[in-house]
Design a protein around this motif. Structure first.
Motif, mmCIF file in Angstrom:
data_model
loop_
_atom_site.group_PDB
_atom_site.id
_atom_site.type_symbol
_atom_site.label_atom_id
_atom_site.label_comp_id
_atom_site.label_asym_id
_atom_site.label_seq_id
_atom_site.Cartn_x
_atom_site.Cartn_y
_atom_site.Cartn_z
ATOM 1 N N LYS A 175 0.845 -1.206 0.000
ATOM 2 C CA LYS A 175 0.000 0.000 0.000
ATOM 3 C C LYS A 175 0.871 1.243 0.000
ATOM 4 O O LYS A 175 0.569 2.235 -0.691
ATOM 5 C CB LYS A 175 -0.934 -0.001 1.216
ATOM 6 N N TYR A 176 1.955 1.178 0.787
ATOM 7 C CA TYR A 176 2.943 2.253 0.829
ATOM 8 C C TYR A 176 4.307 1.640 0.504
ATOM 9 O O TYR A 176 5.021 1.189 1.408
ATOM 10 C CB TYR A 176 2.969 2.910 2.203
ATOM 11 N N PRO A 177 4.678 1.592 -0.771
ATOM 12 C CA PRO A 177 5.940 0.925 -1.136
ATOM 13 C C PRO A 177 7.151 1.604 -0.486
ATOM 14 O O PRO A 177 7.204 2.834 -0.379
ATOM 15 C CB PRO A 177 5.982 1.071 -2.659
ATOM 16 N N ARG A 178 8.094 0.794 -0.103
ATOM 17 C CA ARG A 178 9.309 1.298 0.556
ATOM 18 C C ARG A 178 10.314 1.745 -0.526
ATOM 19 O O ARG A 178 11.301 1.072 -0.800
ATOM 20 C CB ARG A 178 9.905 0.203 1.449
ATOM 21 N N ASN A 179 10.065 2.914 -1.080
ATOM 22 C CA ASN A 179 10.964 3.472 -2.081
ATOM 23 C C ASN A 179 11.823 4.596 -1.522
ATOM 24 O O ASN A 179 12.644 5.176 -2.233
ATOM 25 C CB ASN A 179 10.160 3.986 -3.279
ATOM 26 N N ASP A 195 12.875 6.393 2.817
ATOM 27 C CA ASP A 195 12.798 6.064 4.249
ATOM 28 C C ASP A 195 11.656 6.789 4.961
ATOM 29 O O ASP A 195 11.685 6.933 6.184
ATOM 30 C CB ASP A 195 14.134 6.351 4.934
ATOM 31 N N HIS A 196 10.627 7.218 4.204
ATOM 32 C CA HIS A 196 9.491 7.901 4.820
ATOM 33 C C HIS A 196 8.291 6.987 5.037
ATOM 34 O O HIS A 196 7.298 7.419 5.632
ATOM 35 C CB HIS A 196 9.056 9.093 3.949
ATOM 36 N N THR A 197 8.342 5.746 4.548
ATOM 37 C CA THR A 197 7.145 4.902 4.601
ATOM 38 C C THR A 197 7.484 3.454 4.963
ATOM 39 O O THR A 197 8.649 3.045 4.976
ATOM 40 C CB THR A 197 6.434 4.864 3.228
ATOM 41 N N SER A 198 6.420 2.712 5.260
ATOM 42 C CA SER A 198 6.385 1.242 5.148
ATOM 43 C C SER A 198 6.936 0.439 6.316
ATOM 44 O O SER A 198 6.677 -0.766 6.386
ATOM 45 C CB SER A 198 7.116 0.772 3.867
ATOM 46 N N LEU A 199 7.718 1.028 7.216
ATOM 47 C CA LEU A 199 8.195 0.232 8.346
ATOM 48 C C LEU A 199 6.996 -0.305 9.116
ATOM 49 O O LEU A 199 6.104 0.452 9.492
ATOM 50 C CB LEU A 199 9.078 1.064 9.268
ATOM 51 N N GLY A 200 6.985 -1.582 9.347
ATOM 52 C CA GLY A 200 5.859 -2.258 9.980
ATOM 53 C C GLY A 200 5.092 -3.138 9.022
ATOM 54 O O GLY A 200 4.407 -4.073 9.451
ATOM 55 N N ASP A 201 5.209 -2.848 7.720
ATOM 56 C CA ASP A 201 4.480 -3.619 6.706
ATOM 57 C C ASP A 201 5.453 -4.601 6.052
ATOM 58 O O ASP A 201 5.948 -4.367 4.938
ATOM 59 C CB ASP A 201 3.879 -2.680 5.656
ATOM 60 N N TRP A 202 5.708 -5.704 6.721
ATOM 61 C CA TRP A 202 6.796 -6.599 6.319
ATOM 62 C C TRP A 202 6.325 -7.678 5.344
ATOM 63 O O TRP A 202 6.487 -8.867 5.586
ATOM 64 C CB TRP A 202 7.442 -7.211 7.568
ATOM 65 N N GLN A 203 5.743 -7.231 4.242
ATOM 66 C CA GLN A 203 5.406 -8.141 3.144
ATOM 67 C C GLN A 203 6.213 -7.696 1.927
ATOM 68 O O GLN A 203 6.408 -6.509 1.687
ATOM 69 C CB GLN A 203 3.913 -8.084 2.816
ATOM 70 N N GLU A 204 6.651 -8.669 1.131
ATOM 71 C CA GLU A 204 7.445 -8.343 -0.046
ATOM 72 C C GLU A 204 6.680 -7.398 -0.964
ATOM 73 O O GLU A 204 5.487 -7.580 -1.205
ATOM 74 C CB GLU A 204 7.810 -9.600 -0.839
ATOM 75 N N ASN A 205 7.381 -6.381 -1.458
ATOM 76 C CA ASN A 205 6.784 -5.481 -2.422
ATOM 77 C C ASN A 205 6.580 -6.228 -3.741
ATOM 78 O O ASN A 205 7.531 -6.757 -4.324
ATOM 79 C CB ASN A 205 7.686 -4.261 -2.643
ATOM 80 N N LYS A 206 5.325 -6.278 -4.211
ATOM 81 C CA LYS A 206 4.986 -7.116 -5.363
ATOM 82 C C LYS A 206 5.545 -6.568 -6.666
ATOM 83 O O LYS A 206 5.716 -7.319 -7.634
ATOM 84 C CB LYS A 206 3.472 -7.275 -5.455
ATOM 85 N N THR A 207 5.812 -5.282 -6.703
ATOM 86 C CA THR A 207 6.384 -4.705 -7.912
ATOM 87 C C THR A 207 7.869 -5.029 -8.013
ATOM 88 O O THR A 207 8.362 -5.448 -9.074
ATOM 89 C CB THR A 207 6.178 -3.181 -7.927
ATOM 90 N N LYS A 208 8.588 -4.850 -6.924
ATOM 91 C CA LYS A 208 10.025 -5.115 -6.930
ATOM 92 C C LYS A 208 10.321 -6.613 -6.920
ATOM 93 O O LYS A 208 11.225 -7.083 -7.618
ATOM 94 C CB LYS A 208 10.681 -4.469 -5.702
ATOM 95 N N LEU A 209 9.565 -7.337 -6.109
ATOM 96 C CA LEU A 209 9.846 -8.768 -5.921
ATOM 97 C C LEU A 209 8.572 -9.573 -6.163
ATOM 98 O O LEU A 209 7.962 -10.104 -5.215
ATOM 99 C CB LEU A 209 10.376 -9.025 -4.503
ATOM 100 N N PRO A 210 8.127 -9.706 -7.408
ATOM 101 C CA PRO A 210 6.859 -10.394 -7.684
ATOM 102 C C PRO A 210 6.852 -11.855 -7.275
ATOM 103 O O PRO A 210 5.785 -12.420 -7.013
ATOM 104 C CB PRO A 210 6.705 -10.241 -9.206
ATOM 105 N N HIS A 211 8.034 -12.481 -7.195
ATOM 106 C CA HIS A 211 8.095 -13.893 -6.808
ATOM 107 C C HIS A 211 8.484 -14.083 -5.338
ATOM 108 O O HIS A 211 8.678 -15.213 -4.894
ATOM 109 C CB HIS A 211 9.088 -14.640 -7.706
#
Length: 734
Positions: free
Chosen positions: A369-373, A375-391
């Motif tokens: 929802k908030y891609p880690r691109n 250091d302002h977002t995403s800490l706490g959302d520890w699921q692989e980013n589907k765009t960067k790492l689709p597999h």
């Protein structure tokens, strides 16, 4: 009248002098706590006061401790407890206390008298001595624990506090250790800094009054000042001579270390959790345990003290301290946040070509929802980013293994970004003040680890990654925020927060270590913001500083080496600084070496040098990691820094020397005396890490030297502007 007064004063002084020099009464109890070289002696007098009468070199005949004068404090102590083993507040003591409480009935005083003591084996050759104290008027007890490691010459000290009063007792101060050392002068070396400039030493003479080292940062407690120090007696600290006490507190939160030169010019010392904003309400029947204070007393200067701490840490504290470590290649400087599967898998091949054991994927791999691109977002959302790492991570683990290297991952599970799904779902899990604007450190907030639900979540972050990827080989655990907005929405005792946070952190770390005991873990905190033996019970290694400039790292690593062994100190070759890759590699090799470079940008000679250096390192790392370290020439005192590691059988050593000055004609002008060798053995000296296309000015296979010669006359490594770093292997000749 005046004559009579003067005569009476003379008789008083004569009587006092007799008392001061007299041996202890025969009914006094002596509790002797000894290591191979050191003794801490606590005397219990007729009033049941436990007082320290000796801390230093142990005596050959233990019965002679009773001959130490009944008051060796060089003057009259009206309270008789300046040298208390655990000084209480609120009664007759008016100096810095070790413990301060308010009883259930509101009484702010405490009196601690000896009840009994016991000693018993504590495993691995250690002995635990416990001294039980009690207030005569209240159901309030303190136990002082001293765990001795005789062969390593280290003492670990802590206290436990409990009571059975009718209601809760408030603990205002609760030190781990209270020591007492008489000397003519005291020289304290402590360390200070900030991000990327950690561990700057400062030595100063202690004078009457109180010198306090402390932190109030909550997490990253070591950022400005670590809980480690060197205390030299009678003269400034020397490397190879003099009495030096090296101490460090095993606690990852706020601490306070106080040095008080008392009215009689003796040194009183207290170390423990910082009482700042941490009054602790202790319920009846509950027990409060303070963190451990670790110290060693050396009569052979700073070098002897650090070698004792290194041996202790490898054997008794750091996981797999006598085992192996993985060399790694990190993607951070190659990609930062800008990567995808194709970029990362291509870097696996670079790691394999270089010759490392493991590839570490750093920050930026998570959040949807908030891609880690950034250091302002995403800490706490520890699921692989589907765009960067689709597999997913599993694909990367598998691809790395196909390439022939292992795979590791970066996590920062204690923190949360305000822009994250976790923050939106669980704002009550975040440390922040009500009715106040949020204030961020590095664009993030700290999760409330005093909350058991948050502890479960943080453990689950690690456990989920490991469960889904069981062959994951390494975790870099980061911690980049301090505790601003210090308030817990769920903790019923606001003043418990700083203490309960660390206890909650340790519970999580203990769970991870118990379930994955062989998993290598790097303790990172934006650099050296959390380097202590409380956390290092669970981590195999630590990251000393984000500053990886080769020249800067010589000083940073030099100062960490007083307290922490080479096997635990992560030193990476990066593109920081302007030194050639040989210099940066030689500096990194004096610890646990790794890489944060773009391998594809290395020229042919740089790549060849790095590949050969890794092979050399693999052969030498048992000596570097398990050997005794000797600092030979300080970077603070000349043009050259020089240190060496010698293995236990003294048949092999690795010697590092570096140019730290850019002044004209700077370098090693003469011989440097080696240390730690066997004077009766004969050694050859060969240069390593010779850069392709150059020749060593030292190597001569037919020349040998006695250990006596090398330690008495010395050897010149020929360090200068053309040879700014020199690595030598010293090997027993056949």
């Amino acid at each position: 009248m005046i004559r009579t007064f003067l005569f009476s004063q003379f008789l008083l002084l004569l009587s006092l002098s007799t008392v001061l020099s007299a041996p202890a009464p025969p009914d006094d109890t002596h509790i002797v706590i000894e290591t191979r070289q050191t003794a801490l002696v606590i005397r219990v007098n007729k009033d049941k006061d436990p007082v320290i009468v000796h801390l230093g070199t142990k005596l050959s005949h233990p019965e002679e401790y009773a001959r130490i004068s009944s008051n060796g404090k060089r003057g009259e102590d009206y309270t008789a407890i300046y040298n208390s083993a655990y000084t209480p507040a609120g009664g007759r003591n008016l100096l810095e206390p070790a413990i301060q409480v308010t009883h259930a009935d509101g009484n702010p005083s405490l009196d601690l008298r000896y009840v009994r003591h016991e000693s018993k084996p504590a495993g691995d050759g250690a002995t635990l001595t416990t001294i039980y104290l009690k207030d005569p008027q209240y159901a309030f007890e303190v136990a002082l624990h001293y765990k001795t490691y005789p062969d390593e010459d280290v003492i670990e000290q802590w206290s436990t506090i409990k009571h059975t009063e009718k209601k809760a007792v408030t603990l205002h101060k609760y030190a781990s250790a209270n020591l007492y050392i008489p000397a003519d002068t005291y020289y304290l070396t402590h360390f200070h800094g900030d991000w990327a400039r950690e561990m700057n030493p400062r030595e100063e003479a202690l004078t009457e009054g109180v010198k306090v080292l402390d932190t109030k940062l909550g997490t990253r407690a070591d950022l400005f000042q670590p809980p480690s120090f060197l205390l030299a007696l009678d003269k400034p600290a020397q490397e190879n001579e003099g009495d030096v006490l090296a101490g460090t507190l095993a606690w990852s939160g706020n601490y306070q270390i106080a040095f008080e030169v008392d009215p009689l010019h003796n040194l009183r010392f207290m170390a423990g959790i910082n009482p700042y904003a941490s009054a602790y309400s202790l319920a009846p029947g509950k027990e409060f345990t303070t963190p451990a204070f670790l110290f060693t007393y050396s009569t052979t200067g700073k070098g002897g003290a650090s070698r004792s701490l290194h041996r202790w840490a490898r054997k008794h504290r750091i996981p797999q301290g006598d085992g192996n470590r993985l060399t790694l290649l990190n993607n951070w400087e190659a990609t930062y946040f800008d990567f995808n599967e194709e970029k990362i898998t291509a870097l696996f091949k670079d790691g394999k070509k270089l010759g490392v054991d493991l590839f570490l994927l750093d920050d930026g791999w998570f959040g949807n929802k908030y891609p880690r691109n950034n250091d302002h977002t995403s800490l706490g959302d520890w699921q692989e980013n589907k765009t960067k790492l689709p597999h997913g991570l599993g694909y990367l683990v598998s691809e790395a293994e196909k390439t022939g290297i292992k795979f590791g991952i970066w996590l920062e599970p204690e923190m949360v970004s305000p822009k994250s799904e976790l923050y939106e779902k669980h704002p009550d899990w975040v440390l922040k003040l009500p009715n106040r604007e949020e204030y961020y450190f590095r664009n993030q907030l700290v999760l409330d680890l005093s909350n058991p639900k948050v502890q479960d979540f943080v453990f689950g972050v690690v456990d989920n990654v490991m469960t889904k990827n069981p062959s994951l080989a390494y975790i870099k655990w980061d911690c980049n925020a301090v505790i601003y907005n210090a308030f817990s929405a769920t903790n019923p005792n606001p003043s418990h927060l700083y203490v309960d946070y660390v206890h909650g952190l340790y519970k999580v770390m203990e769970r991870v270590h118990t379930k994955y005991p062989k998993l290598p873990l790097m303790l990172c905190s934006g650099g050296g913001g959390r380097v202590d033996y409380g956390s290092l019970r669970y981590f195999t290694e630590f990251w000393p500083s984000d500053n990886t400039d080769g020249l800067e790292r010589i000083f940073i690593q030099w100062n960490y080496s007083y307290f922490f062994p080479a096997i635990a100190t992560c030193n990476h070759i990066t593109d920081w600084g302007k030194q050639p890759i040989k210099f940066r590699t030689d500096v990194a090799m004096m610890g646990k070496m790794g890489y944060d470079i773009v391998v594809s940008k290395l020229d042919e000679k740089e790549l060849q040098f790095s590949q050969e250096a890794l092979k050399t390192y693999d052969r030498l790392k048992p000596v570097i990691w398990q050997g005794d370290q000797y600092r030979l020439a300080s970077p603070y005192e000349g043009d050259v820094a020089s240190l060496m590691y010698v293995n236990g059988s003294k048949d092999k050593a690795v010697w590092f020397s570096y140019l730290v000055s850019n002044r004209y004609n700077a370098g090693s002008k003469g011989n440097i005396r080696l240390a730690g060798l066997d004077p009766a053995k004969t050694y050859s000296v060969q240069e390593l890490n010779v850069y392709p296309g150059t020749k060593s000015s030292i190597n001569n296979a037919t020349t040998t030297y006695s250990g006596n010669y090398l330690m008495t006359v010395g050897f010149n490594p020929n360090v200068d502007a053309r040879r700014a770093s020199v690595v030598l292997e010293v090997t027993e000749a056949n």
